[in-house]
Design a protein around this motif. Sequence first.
Motif, PDB file in Angstrom:
ATOM      1  N   LEU A   1       0.878  -1.007  -0.163  1.00  0.00           N
ATOM      2  CA  LEU A   1       0.158   0.024  -0.098  1.00  0.00           C
ATOM      3  C   LEU A   1       0.773   1.326  -0.077  1.00  0.00           C
TER       4      LEU A   1
ATOM      5  N   PRO B   1       1.276   4.987   1.279  1.00  0.00           N
ATOM      6  CA  PRO B   1       0.610   5.778   2.123  1.00  0.00           C
ATOM      7  C   PRO B   1       0.210   7.190   1.586  1.00  0.00           C
TER       8      PRO B   1
ATOM      9  N   GLN C   1      -2.906   5.714  -1.175  1.00  0.00           N
ATOM     10  CA  GLN C   1      -3.744   4.595  -0.840  1.00  0.00           C
ATOM     11  C   GLN C   1      -3.585   3.598  -2.254  1.00  0.00           C
TER      12      GLN C   1
ATOM     13  N   THR D   1      -3.220   0.351  -4.108  1.00  0.00           N
ATOM     14  CA  THR D   1      -2.936  -0.959  -3.472  1.00  0.00           C
ATOM     15  C   THR D   1      -2.725  -1.933  -4.385  1.00  0.00           C
TER      16      THR D   1
ATOM     17  N   GLY E   1      -7.337   2.108  -5.718  1.00  0.00           N
ATOM     18  CA  GLY E   1      -6.685   3.529  -5.652  1.00  0.00           C
ATOM     19  C   GLY E   1      -6.457   3.967  -7.000  1.00  0.00           C
TER      20      GLY E   1
ATOM     21  N   ARG F   1      -6.808  11.242  -4.392  1.00  0.00           N
ATOM     22  CA  ARG F   1      -7.096  10.364  -3.602  1.00  0.00           C
ATOM     23  C   ARG F   1      -8.281   9.680  -4.243  1.00  0.00           C
TER      24      ARG F   1
ATOM     25  N   ASP G   1      -7.080   8.287   5.141  1.00  0.00           N
ATOM     26  CA  ASP G   1      -6.277   7.186   6.014  1.00  0.00           C
ATOM     27  C   ASP G   1      -6.681   7.510   7.266  1.00  0.00           C
TER      28      ASP G   1
ATOM     29  N   ILE H   1     -10.697   1.818   3.579  1.00  0.00           N
ATOM     30  CA  ILE H   1     -10.143   3.092   2.553  1.00  0.00           C
ATOM     31  C   ILE H   1     -11.232   2.636   1.641  1.00  0.00           C
TER      32      ILE H   1
ATOM     33  N   THR I   1     -13.533   5.630   0.235  1.00  0.00           N
ATOM     34  CA  THR I   1     -13.140   6.265  -1.228  1.00  0.00           C
ATOM     35  C   THR I   1     -14.517   6.247  -2.127  1.00  0.00           C
TER      36      THR I   1
END
Lengths: 329, 528
Positions: free
Chosen positions: A273, A275, A278, A280, A292, B311, B394, B404, B408
């Motif tokens: 992962l 950080p 995120q 993965t 992600g 993200r 996170d 997550i 998300t």
Amino acid sequence: MSKEVERLSDPGLPDHVHRKADHDPAAADKAERQVSILFMLSVVGTVGFIVAYVFVPSDKFIFVPVMGSTNAQQLFLGLGLAAATLFIGLGAVHWAKTLMPDTEEVAERHELRSEEVDRQDFLATFKARGASSGLPRRSLIKRTLGLALGLVSVSPLILLRDLGPLPKKSLEETSWKSGTRLVTDPGDRPIKASDLEIGAVAQVLPELTPGEERTLNNIAKDAVLLIRIRPEEFQLSPERLSWTHEGIIAFSKICTHMGCAVALYEQQTKHLLCPCHQSTFDVPQAAKVIFGPAARPLPQLEITVDTEGYLIARKPFNQPVGPSFWERS
Amino acid sequence: MKKSEKVVGTVANYVDERTGAAKWLKKNLNKVFPDHWSFMLGEIALYSFVILLLTGVFLTFWFDPSQREVLYNGSYEPLSGIKMSAAYASTLDISFDVRGGLLMRQIHHWAALLFMVAIVAHLMRVFFTGAFRKPREFNWILGIGLLTLGIVEGFLGYSLPDDLLSGTGIRIAEAIIQSIPVVGSYLAFFAFGGPFPGEAFIPRIFTVHVLLLPGIFLALITAHLMLVWYQKHTQYPGPGRTEKNVVGYPLMPVYMAKAGGFFFIVFGVTAFIAAVASINPIWLYGPYTPAQISAGSQPDWYMGWLDGLVRMAPPWESYIFGHTISWNILIPGLIVPGILFTAMALYPFIESWLTGDKREHHILDRPRNAPTRTAIGAMSLTFILVTLMTGGNDLLATHFSLTINQITWASRIGVFVLPPLAFVITKRLCLSLQRADRDLILHGRETGRLVRLPHGEFVEVHEPLSAEKAYTLASHEQIPALDLPLEDGAGVRRPKALRAKLRARMSAAVTEQIPKPTSEDLKEIEHH
């Protein structure tokens, strides 16, 4: 005019309400004393600030509830400065509110646009002056000046050219070559397959040739994660399986999304992962993206062992490491 | 004449004979400023900027903006003997070996956060009250410029110490530059003087952070304030306040004391926070190295929405004719912010195009009286809030035991669904509040006093509003929707009829109002 119309029309500014200090000299004197006390508290703050600077040792730590162990000098300097400034402000505002006139004043606004005469005058002047320069008529001057100004503005851009070298192929290359030994980071020790237990993970870098210095530029592209799992857990094509060695698989540690270090390895799920955002990656499936924003798997390094049993790269990475860029095919 | 008065007189005479300042000063010492707490938000931004200049100058005396590698041997034991950049080492020195250094660093960082908070709050005040309307559109655009610069300046500032957290931020910035189609890798190599991280970036952003951007800031802030001064401040509606006047307190002495005092209050509060609350403890992060990272990496709050967008972005990349286009970076990192800031800068012009209102406005709107504008504001804030929360996905995951994956997907859906929802709800709320105002004016205030009439009926006594209050609630004007006929007098379709139709429809939406009470309404009520 009827009563109702009056009610929704502008009643004008409400009557001014006087404060106690406005007509009672004793109240005014009291307000003055309050303002002075506030200013004196500021003086106390500055004195405290100086005392903290000169007399509190800079390595003394004290325990303050909630804050925990705190550097005493920094704390007292800060509190002193805070008091020194805050009380000047409070004093000034209190002074304004209690003793300065509090009658609201009315000022007229003026329309921002100029008088029509002035506008016409300006236009006429501008046109006449402009025409007297000859610019509107003399198109040769206009065009050559335009060209000259346009070109001269390019010169700063030319000067900026030496900000950096052209990328050429460097985004696609790393220090890994055929036969480069994998060495530990930190430590720079070559490693054998037996050094890694099943489930273990290690960060490695390419071995330096004598006299070579490792720079952050190298690390930013060369960092590799070694992960050992049971060989039967791999779900790889026969070709990719041959890139592993006894259950040890090697990936670039630099995320294919935005280049952060993909540093979190979950032993149970065998997920890597990143950080930062995120993304993965699934280790048994050659770091395929399973979640992600990353679009590509981590590049896999083809590894084997040399005659002494140390892990080496069999080939350089087969694709650029790190985030995408336009020239990447 | 007292001696002190004589000295002042002599100095004033000396200056005026050489500058003619007396005439200008005479006029401006009498200048009137309206008073309202929400007008202090911009002031906080200004004062934080001054604090940033003062503390920033102090920091430059010790900070060494260099990525040259050094061996740390300062007084912070845990990092003793570790290789790091001179930038990081000198930041440690400021924190541990310069008296008051850590305090100045913390004031600087807290002031930067406060600066951005104040700018955003000020922007919201200006937006929701319609203070951006003619003649203040230039100042709106200057403000958007200052907001943008503030975000960049803040990012560069916290990148300077070259610690593990900020270095990761720079890495991400490099990836965004690198993702720009065609020229990305060239721009990245020019910015970094070669491959990432190189040794050129910190010195370069240092110059930008301490010289170039502060210079531009000073110029823009000066222009911003001069326009406020020249155009005179807006004021809230109320008795005695018109489009033609400005009601408030004179510059000297009241405003000088209040505004000057407020600077010291802002400084004092910032210093207090910096004294008791640690911020950016870079010694805990360690020096930057590209192969390491700490979990829970977060940017400063004003960058959080951008990080959140990144993200939540789907993993899209295109591979065309041997080239890579990273939509997963371009869309959240450049395209969406670009659209957002452009729309924000253009908003005053869009609104005036839809209302057809080209007049000057100096009386502020109560947000409820501009329901569509207020709804657009609520929609934008909701968007930013969803993205900001995703920027901390996170931390949300660890604090609230969520995955997550859940967060998300919630944010990917929420970012499309929640803003329109906020729009609808806010607009309805505003219209309801308008109805409440209307009722209040027509029927007065409920007193809670019940009266039994002779024939047995119970009624509650309503007390009419004071003339001041009623005027405040009803003094706004309600602009009708644009009337854009699609056909001319002879029944022939006009050119650009489709555009006119669209504009008329949007105009109708923008100007939707509950009719405010008129004196006729009141008359009728009283008649009964």
